[in-house]
Motif scaffolding. Sequence first.
Motif, short mmCIF file in Angstrom:
data_model
loop_
_atom_site.label_atom_id
_atom_site.label_comp_id
_atom_site.label_asym_id
_atom_site.label_seq_id
_atom_site.Cartn_x
_atom_site.Cartn_y
_atom_site.Cartn_z
N UNK A 142 0.81 -1.22 0.00
CA UNK A 142 0.00 0.00 0.00
C UNK A 142 0.85 1.28 0.00
N UNK A 143 1.91 1.31 0.79
CA UNK A 143 2.73 2.51 0.88
C UNK A 143 3.33 2.89 -0.48
N UNK A 144 3.70 1.89 -1.27
CA UNK A 144 4.29 2.17 -2.59
C UNK A 144 3.31 2.89 -3.50
N UNK A 145 2.01 2.66 -3.27
CA UNK A 145 0.98 3.34 -4.07
C UNK A 145 0.67 4.72 -3.49
N UNK A 146 0.48 4.76 -2.18
CA UNK A 146 0.00 5.97 -1.52
C UNK A 146 1.01 7.11 -1.61
N UNK A 147 2.27 6.82 -1.42
CA UNK A 147 3.27 7.88 -1.33
C UNK A 147 3.54 8.57 -2.66
N UNK A 148 3.10 7.99 -3.74
CA UNK A 148 3.28 8.66 -5.03
C UNK A 148 2.00 8.74 -5.85
N UNK A 149 0.86 8.48 -5.16
CA UNK A 149 -0.43 8.43 -5.86
C UNK A 149 -0.31 7.61 -7.14
N UNK A 150 0.24 6.42 -6.99
CA UNK A 150 0.47 5.54 -8.13
C UNK A 150 -0.68 4.54 -8.26
N UNK A 151 -0.83 4.01 -9.45
CA UNK A 151 -1.95 3.11 -9.75
C UNK A 151 -1.43 1.79 -10.29
#
Length: 360
Positions: free
Chosen positions: A288-297
């Motif tokens: 989850x952090x890998x997505x949240x910290x860069x608003x990645x999809x």
Amino acid sequence: MAKSPETEHPVKAFGWAATDTSGNFSPFNFSRRVTGERDVQFKVLYCGVCHSDLHMVKNDWGVAQYPIVPGHEIVGVVTEVGNKVEKVKVGDNVGVGVVIGSCRQCEQCTNDLENYCPKHIDTYGTRYIDGTITYGGYSDIMVADEHFIVRWPENFPLDAGAPLLCAGITTYSPLTYFGLDKPGLNVGVVGLGGLGHVAVKFAKAFGCKVTVISTSVSKKKEAIEHLGADEFLISSDLNQMQAAAGKLDGIIDTVSAEHAIAPLLSLLKPHSKLVLVGIPAKPLEVPAFSLILGRKTVAGSGIGGMKETQEMIDFAAKHNILPDVEVIPMDYINTAMVRLSKSDVKYRFVIDVAKSLKPE
């Protein structure tokens, strides 16, 4: 009493089928329906061998219905058309891809996205509207509704072009839908197999800067010198991955084996997308952090609708985009499947059906 595959339809057909989870193929007599008023019958000339064919005959996804005649990268020449067919005529070269039917009424179908129709019908291994099992292109003839027929561009190779009907649209569609088709964008392609090498070719044709991400250093020369990739990363090399962090506008992930997602997400710029087109047998972990910290999809994409598939074939013909293929005879299919399981092919097997498929 249910009829046998050989007698359930009036038109005799012949192919090679897998009959159990061993995935071993042998000659198989079955039948096709009579050409209906909107149907197109064609003689199969070539059929690509997709990695999903291997998954299906081994029942890796738990949905196999035996016997299975695989093949959804099918090209041939029209031999008969129904009296209401307008799209093609006898003698035309045509193709059939992954989907051979849909409801034609739902929101997806009316927006030219038949592949996402809840009632879409796969070219092989599923039930058609008449209740019989569909059989694919490892066979001598095909019959399909004209809506699911792809018109083949003039002078475009049939053998090398056949895999575009799956591998081509599987990579073309996410590149265009997610906006990764703009000149100058930095696009990553994970895996350099049947899907990956085609993704590189399309991305380069769109004018993108392409980075291939692989576990195999031996593929670097091929990726850069033959396929025209701009950069090459070894995913297990932490120094290379760290140096490339945050540089990609998007990634097309073509790998069908289990692999880590977090290192790939680190390569993306903020607000960018990792699009999965390969189908590993087991779920992938997405931190989850890998997505949240860069608003990645993390997204997925599955083939394309008929309108887009035709656009893809026409684009490929215009830009001379062809998969790299190894043409094989039908009776080599068991060996080919073993080699495919070991990624021992550059990059797609294509069966020369017309010359090598001989009725028993």
